[in-house]
Motif scaffolding. Structure first.
Motif, PDB file in Angstrom:
ATOM      1  N   HIS A  90       1.207  -0.477   0.139  1.00  0.00           N
ATOM      2  CA  HIS A  90      -0.031  -0.615   0.263  1.00  0.00           C
ATOM      3  C   HIS A  90       1.472   1.505   0.492  1.00  0.00           C
ATOM      4  O   HIS A  90       1.309   1.526   0.680  1.00  0.00           O
ATOM      5  CB  HIS A  90      -1.191   0.095   1.199  1.00  0.00           C
ATOM      6  CG  HIS A  90      -1.952  -1.518   1.241  1.00  0.00           C
ATOM      7  ND1 HIS A  90      -1.968  -2.204   2.436  1.00  0.00           N
ATOM      8  CD2 HIS A  90      -2.379  -1.377   0.344  1.00  0.00           C
ATOM      9  CE1 HIS A  90      -3.399  -2.920   1.793  1.00  0.00           C
ATOM     10  NE2 HIS A  90      -3.647  -2.637   1.080  1.00  0.00           N
ATOM     11  N   GLU A  93       1.523   3.431   3.068  1.00  0.00           N
ATOM     12  CA  GLU A  93       2.684   2.952   3.970  1.00  0.00           C
ATOM     13  C   GLU A  93       4.099   2.993   3.347  1.00  0.00           C
ATOM     14  O   GLU A  93       4.562   1.573   3.120  1.00  0.00           O
ATOM     15  CB  GLU A  93       1.918   1.736   4.243  1.00  0.00           C
ATOM     16  CG  GLU A  93       0.850   1.667   4.812  1.00  0.00           C
ATOM     17  CD  GLU A  93      -0.402   0.452   4.587  1.00  0.00           C
ATOM     18  OE1 GLU A  93       0.234  -0.659   4.465  1.00  0.00           O
ATOM     19  OE2 GLU A  93      -2.110   0.401   4.385  1.00  0.00           O
ATOM     20  N   HIS A 184       3.188  -4.002   6.516  1.00  0.00           N
ATOM     21  CA  HIS A 184       2.008  -3.139   7.289  1.00  0.00           C
ATOM     22  C   HIS A 184       2.230  -1.060   7.356  1.00  0.00           C
ATOM     23  O   HIS A 184       2.893  -2.080   9.071  1.00  0.00           O
ATOM     24  CB  HIS A 184       0.642  -3.556   6.870  1.00  0.00           C
ATOM     25  CG  HIS A 184      -0.112  -4.077   4.901  1.00  0.00           C
ATOM     26  ND1 HIS A 184      -0.248  -3.697   4.001  1.00  0.00           N
ATOM     27  CD2 HIS A 184       1.255  -5.596   4.925  1.00  0.00           C
ATOM     28  CE1 HIS A 184      -0.472  -4.983   3.409  1.00  0.00           C
ATOM     29  NE2 HIS A 184       0.184  -6.082   4.033  1.00  0.00           N
ATOM     30  N   GLN A 185       0.780  -1.022   7.552  1.00  0.00           N
ATOM     31  CA  GLN A 185       0.936   0.001   8.360  1.00  0.00           C
ATOM     32  C   GLN A 185      -0.648  -0.117   8.460  1.00  0.00           C
ATOM     33  O   GLN A 185      -1.060   0.254   7.695  1.00  0.00           O
ATOM     34  CB  GLN A 185       1.797   1.345   8.811  1.00  0.00           C
ATOM     35  CG  GLN A 185       2.770   1.229   8.591  1.00  0.00           C
ATOM     36  CD  GLN A 185       4.043   2.220   8.391  1.00  0.00           C
ATOM     37  OE1 GLN A 185       4.014   2.525   7.063  1.00  0.00           O
ATOM     38  NE2 GLN A 185       4.013   3.754   8.631  1.00  0.00           N
TER      39      GLN A 185
HETATM   40 ZN   LIG Z   1      -1.197  -2.291   3.689  1.00  0.00          ZN
END
Ligand SMILES: [Zn+2]
Length: 269
Positions: A90, A93, A184-185
């Protein structure tokens, strides 16, 4: 003119010596030697000279806008365990890739064969958007339990419709890691409700993150970890950092913790 061509001849001769094979050549054809050279010396790249941990660099595919998706191999290609670590699926992120850059840029790594993919969604990173340039959430685009989803989880017109998805699928089919970590974040935790809870608990301990169960707002369809855990023997785990983790923590304790998870270490020199 004469001086210039003499110089050229010298350079050509020097190159011929430096490229000469180190193995016995008796009975080998030129094609033999070329194919052995390919096997022995994977893709040299000028930038790698300053990166002693890197043993190979591979372009695994391209984004929808044509940006390269790069995998760096560090560690020992003959090690028993092969692992893959990836980040920035993403584009909004962007921070966890610092862990991967720290692993790539430090001293040589021993005890594991490790591939790092710091930016899986380069178009999204460029625009700082969650989704790719076509507006697809890449973590809903994998061909396992795929479902038509809209809005911020738009899953694409069909499973594996996106070049970024297909690039990673092809790469993982070749490498078949026994462990796969997807950063991820910003949910700050390790998903311990997964195929190999022991591996997930170890990640949580070494990365000093809480254990959590990520329910993806009820839209856990077509995820990369779901696809990998279903079709492969290895275990994939999602690890989330907070929205703004400190660079010092990511490059230091987080990178070192990840090496400990895999029983790997930096070499002394
Ligand atoms: Zn993510």
């Amino acid at each position: 003119m004469r001086t210039a061509s003499a110089l050229t001849a010298t350079i050509v001769a020097a190159l011929a010596v430096s490229l000469a094979p180190a193995w016995p050549v008796a009975g080998a054809t030129a094609a033999d030697l070329a194919s052995r050279a390919d096997a022995a010396a994977p893709t040299p790249h000028p930038a790698d000279r300053a990166r002693p941990a890197v043993v190979e660099r591979k372009v695994i595919g391209h984004s929808r806008r044509g940006r390269k998706i790069i995998a760096w191999r560090v560690g020992d290609p003959d090690a028993k365990r092969t692992v893959v670590v990836l980040s920035t699926m993403h584009g909004n992120e962007p921070h966890t890739r610092k862990i991967l850059y720290a692993l790539r840029d430090g001293r040589p790594i021993r005890g594991v064969d490790m591939w790092l993919i710091p930016v899986l969604n380069p178009d999204g990173l460029h625009r700082r958007t969650r989704k790719n340039a076509r507006g697809v959430d890449l973590n809903r685009n994998y061909p396992y339990d795929w479902k038509r989803l809209g809005g911020s989880y738009y899953s694409g017109p069909k499973p594996a419709s996106e070049p970024e998805t297909r690039a990673l699928m092809k790469f993982l089919r070749q490498v078949r890691p026994s462990r796969l970590v997807s950063f991820h974040q910003p949910l700050h935790g390790v998903d311990t409700d997964t195929k190999n809870p022991r591996f997930a608990r170890r990640l949580a301990r070494e990365l000093r993150l809480p254990r959590k169960r990520f329910v993806c707002g009820g839209v856990c369809h077509g995820t990369m970890t779901g696809w990998y855990n279903h079709y492969f023997a290895g275990a994939a785990v999602t690890v989330e950092y907070s929205a703004k983790p400190s660079t010092a923590m990511l490059r230091g304790p987080a990178a070192r913790g990840l090496l400990r998870v895999f029983g790997a270490r930096r070499s002394a020199r």
